[in-house]
Design a protein around this motif. Structure first.
Motif, PDB file in Angstrom:
ATOM      1  N   SER A 110       0.825  -1.197   0.000  1.00  0.00           N
ATOM      2  CA  SER A 110       0.000   0.000   0.000  1.00  0.00           C
ATOM      3  C   SER A 110       0.864   1.254   0.000  1.00  0.00           C
ATOM      4  O   SER A 110       0.578   2.231  -0.698  1.00  0.00           O
ATOM      5  N   GLU A 111       1.940   1.210   0.748  1.00  0.00           N
ATOM      6  CA  GLU A 111       2.853   2.361   0.844  1.00  0.00           C
ATOM      7  C   GLU A 111       3.542   2.636  -0.489  1.00  0.00           C
ATOM      8  O   GLU A 111       3.696   3.784  -0.905  1.00  0.00           O
ATOM      9  N   LEU A 112       3.969   1.586  -1.165  1.00  0.00           N
ATOM     10  CA  LEU A 112       4.714   1.739  -2.409  1.00  0.00           C
ATOM     11  C   LEU A 112       3.822   2.125  -3.585  1.00  0.00           C
ATOM     12  O   LEU A 112       4.250   2.855  -4.482  1.00  0.00           O
ATOM     13  N   CYS A 113       2.589   1.618  -3.590  1.00  0.00           N
ATOM     14  CA  CYS A 113       1.731   1.771  -4.766  1.00  0.00           C
ATOM     15  C   CYS A 113       0.570   2.731  -4.553  1.00  0.00           C
ATOM     16  O   CYS A 113      -0.255   2.902  -5.461  1.00  0.00           O
ATOM     17  N   TYR A 114       0.474   3.334  -3.369  1.00  0.00           N
ATOM     18  CA  TYR A 114      -0.582   4.311  -3.094  1.00  0.00           C
ATOM     19  C   TYR A 114      -1.970   3.715  -3.345  1.00  0.00           C
ATOM     20  O   TYR A 114      -2.811   4.311  -4.030  1.00  0.00           O
ATOM     21  N   LYS A 115      -2.201   2.519  -2.785  1.00  0.00           N
ATOM     22  CA  LYS A 115      -3.476   1.843  -2.969  1.00  0.00           C
ATOM     23  C   LYS A 115      -4.049   1.430  -1.617  1.00  0.00           C
ATOM     24  O   LYS A 115      -3.303   1.123  -0.689  1.00  0.00           O
ATOM     25  N   SER A 116      -5.362   1.386  -1.540  1.00  0.00           N
ATOM     26  CA  SER A 116      -6.036   0.782  -0.405  1.00  0.00           C
ATOM     27  C   SER A 116      -6.211  -0.705  -0.705  1.00  0.00           C
ATOM     28  O   SER A 116      -6.817  -1.070  -1.714  1.00  0.00           O
ATOM     29  N   ILE A 117      -5.652  -1.565   0.143  1.00  0.00           N
ATOM     30  CA  ILE A 117      -5.599  -2.996  -0.140  1.00  0.00           C
ATOM     31  C   ILE A 117      -6.256  -3.775   0.993  1.00  0.00           C
ATOM     32  O   ILE A 117      -5.962  -3.542   2.170  1.00  0.00           O
ATOM     33  N   ALA A 118      -7.121  -4.716   0.642  1.00  0.00           N
ATOM     34  CA  ALA A 118      -7.774  -5.559   1.644  1.00  0.00           C
ATOM     35  C   ALA A 118      -6.794  -6.607   2.160  1.00  0.00           C
ATOM     36  O   ALA A 118      -5.939  -7.095   1.425  1.00  0.00           O
ATOM     37  N   CYS A 119      -6.916  -6.948   3.435  1.00  0.00           N
ATOM     38  CA  CYS A 119      -6.083  -7.990   4.048  1.00  0.00           C
ATOM     39  C   CYS A 119      -6.949  -8.798   5.007  1.00  0.00           C
ATOM     40  O   CYS A 119      -7.691  -8.233   5.809  1.00  0.00           O
ATOM     41  N   ASP A 120      -6.848 -10.131   4.916  1.00  0.00           N
ATOM     42  CA  ASP A 120      -7.705 -10.948   5.757  1.00  0.00           C
ATOM     43  C   ASP A 120      -7.126 -12.355   5.873  1.00  0.00           C
ATOM     44  O   ASP A 120      -6.171 -12.710   5.166  1.00  0.00           O
ATOM     45  N   PHE A 121      -7.697 -13.134   6.789  1.00  0.00           N
ATOM     46  CA  PHE A 121      -7.394 -14.560   6.846  1.00  0.00           C
ATOM     47  C   PHE A 121      -7.942 -15.224   5.585  1.00  0.00           C
ATOM     48  O   PHE A 121      -8.991 -14.819   5.068  1.00  0.00           O
ATOM     49  N   VAL A 122      -7.243 -16.234   5.100  1.00  0.00           N
ATOM     50  CA  VAL A 122      -7.714 -16.934   3.905  1.00  0.00           C
ATOM     51  C   VAL A 122      -9.128 -17.463   4.134  1.00  0.00           C
ATOM     52  O   VAL A 122      -9.997 -17.384   3.254  1.00  0.00           O
ATOM     53  N   GLU A 123      -9.374 -17.994   5.326  1.00  0.00           N
ATOM     54  CA  GLU A 123     -10.674 -18.604   5.615  1.00  0.00           C
ATOM     55  C   GLU A 123     -11.802 -17.585   5.610  1.00  0.00           C
ATOM     56  O   GLU A 123     -12.973 -17.946   5.417  1.00  0.00           O
ATOM     57  N   ASP A 124     -11.487 -16.316   5.837  1.00  0.00           N
ATOM     58  CA  ASP A 124     -12.512 -15.274   5.883  1.00  0.00           C
ATOM     59  C   ASP A 124     -12.614 -14.544   4.547  1.00  0.00           C
ATOM     60  O   ASP A 124     -12.793 -13.324   4.498  1.00  0.00           O
ATOM     61  N   LYS A 125     -12.485 -15.270   3.477  1.00  0.00           N
ATOM     62  CA  LYS A 125     -12.502 -14.667   2.146  1.00  0.00           C
ATOM     63  C   LYS A 125     -13.813 -13.943   1.851  1.00  0.00           C
ATOM     64  O   LYS A 125     -13.877 -13.130   0.933  1.00  0.00           O
ATOM     65  N   LYS A 126     -14.851 -14.237   2.654  1.00  0.00           N
ATOM     66  CA  LYS A 126     -16.122 -13.548   2.443  1.00  0.00           C
ATOM     67  C   LYS A 126     -15.993 -12.053   2.724  1.00  0.00           C
ATOM     68  O   LYS A 126     -16.836 -11.257   2.306  1.00  0.00           O
ATOM     69  N   HIS A 127     -14.947 -11.667   3.471  1.00  0.00           N
ATOM     70  CA  HIS A 127     -14.724 -10.258   3.772  1.00  0.00           C
ATOM     71  C   HIS A 127     -13.978  -9.542   2.647  1.00  0.00           C
ATOM     72  O   HIS A 127     -13.755  -8.335   2.724  1.00  0.00           O
ATOM     73  N   ILE A 128     -13.538 -10.298   1.626  1.00  0.00           N
ATOM     74  CA  ILE A 128     -12.889  -9.714   0.470  1.00  0.00           C
ATOM     75  C   ILE A 128     -13.907  -9.669  -0.663  1.00  0.00           C
ATOM     76  O   ILE A 128     -14.645 -10.631  -0.894  1.00  0.00           O
TER      77      ILE A 128
END
Length: 275
Positions: A110-128
């Motif tokens: 996010s710092e390098l590319c000036y983007k808002s990026i989602a981060c989550d547990f693999v199992e909680d992919k419903k939040h992505i």
């Protein structure tokens, strides 16, 4: 340091990092935390001498493993340059301890590319938001075998939703191959060391994604620089009507539309970044 009962200094490179969210501070602090944990476990009789030897041996081997990941930088650069610019939305996931690696990679990317990026547990992919068909970086190296099969199924789900899963995994692991868009392989290591290996691979990926976006921005900036230089020596009307300028604008337009048809500008390449 004068306000606490004890200090464990970390140093990596030429200086000591304090209050800086640097990559080298992350690696050294993970190592320092492991040493502190081993010491506390020893003092409380919760670890055996063979276990201590195993953990310290793994730590001593870590620099060698990091060098092996660094040796793959060209391959990681190719993956970053080919796929990251294809999607506007990105996400990073990890399971168990690798969620820590995913969080650290998200910060740097996010710092390098000036983007808002989602981060989550693999199992909680419903939040992505899989409906956005994102590029998904999966930190999977070092995942226990009892969990790895489920991660393979999750990556298959990512692919089924037309996402672009890029998986960081141990050498010799082939179960992700049918579903991953690309695979970054890191050396075989224990679970804790793999957190650092996932992170380093992710950091290299992020650096080269930023380089790719920068290269794309130069396509716009080169024309801007040419026009600015011409405007310094003449009036705007004369510059824009000059044959050289007309040819440059015509060539730029043709190449721009060709790149757009290839989804080259699908990432967060905005006019501000092009400047």
């Amino acid at each position: 340091t004068t306000m606490v009962d004890g200090v464990l200094y970390t140093s990596n490179g030429r200086d000591i990092e304090m209050s800086v969210a640097s990559t080298k501070a992350f690696y050294s602090q993970v190592t320092a935390g492991e040493i502190l944990t081993i010491t506390l476990a020893y003092l409380t009789n919760n670890i055996t001498e063979p276990q201590i030897l195993e953990r310290l041996t793994a730590l001593k081997r870590l620099p060698e493993l990091l060098d092996q990941v660094l040796a793959q930088e060209n391959q990681i650069a190719q993956i970053a340059g080919r796929w990251a610019i294809k999607r506007h939305h990105w996400a990073i996931v990890g399971s168990g301890p690798n969620y820590i690696a995913a969080q650290e990679v998200r910060i740097k990317l996010s710092e390098l590319c000036y983007k808002s990026i989602a981060c989550d547990f693999v199992e909680d992919k419903k939040h992505i938001d899989l409906s956005s068909e994102p590029l998904i970086l999966v930190c999977a190296a070092g995942t226990p075998q009892s969990v790895l099969g489920d991660l393979v199924k999750d990556v298959a789900i990512f692919k089924a939703h037309n996402s672009l899963p890029i998986v960081i995994v141990h050498e010799g692991e082939a179960r992700f191959d049918p579903y991953a868009t690309a695979i970054i392989r890191v050396p075989q290591a224990d679970e804790l060391s793999s957190i650092v290996l996932n992170t380093l691979a992710g950091h290299l990926f992020g650096y080269h994604v930023a380089q790719s976006i920068h290269s794309l921005s130069r396509f716009f900036a080169a024309l801007r620089d040419r026009l600015v230089a011409a405007l310094d020596n003449s009036s705007p009307d004369l510059v824009l009507l000059a044959p050289d300028c007309q040819n440059a604008l015509d060539q730029f337009s043709k190449e721009f539309h060709a790149r757009r048809r290839e989804s080259v500008f699908a990432s967060s390449l905005s006019p501000s970044l092009c400047a």
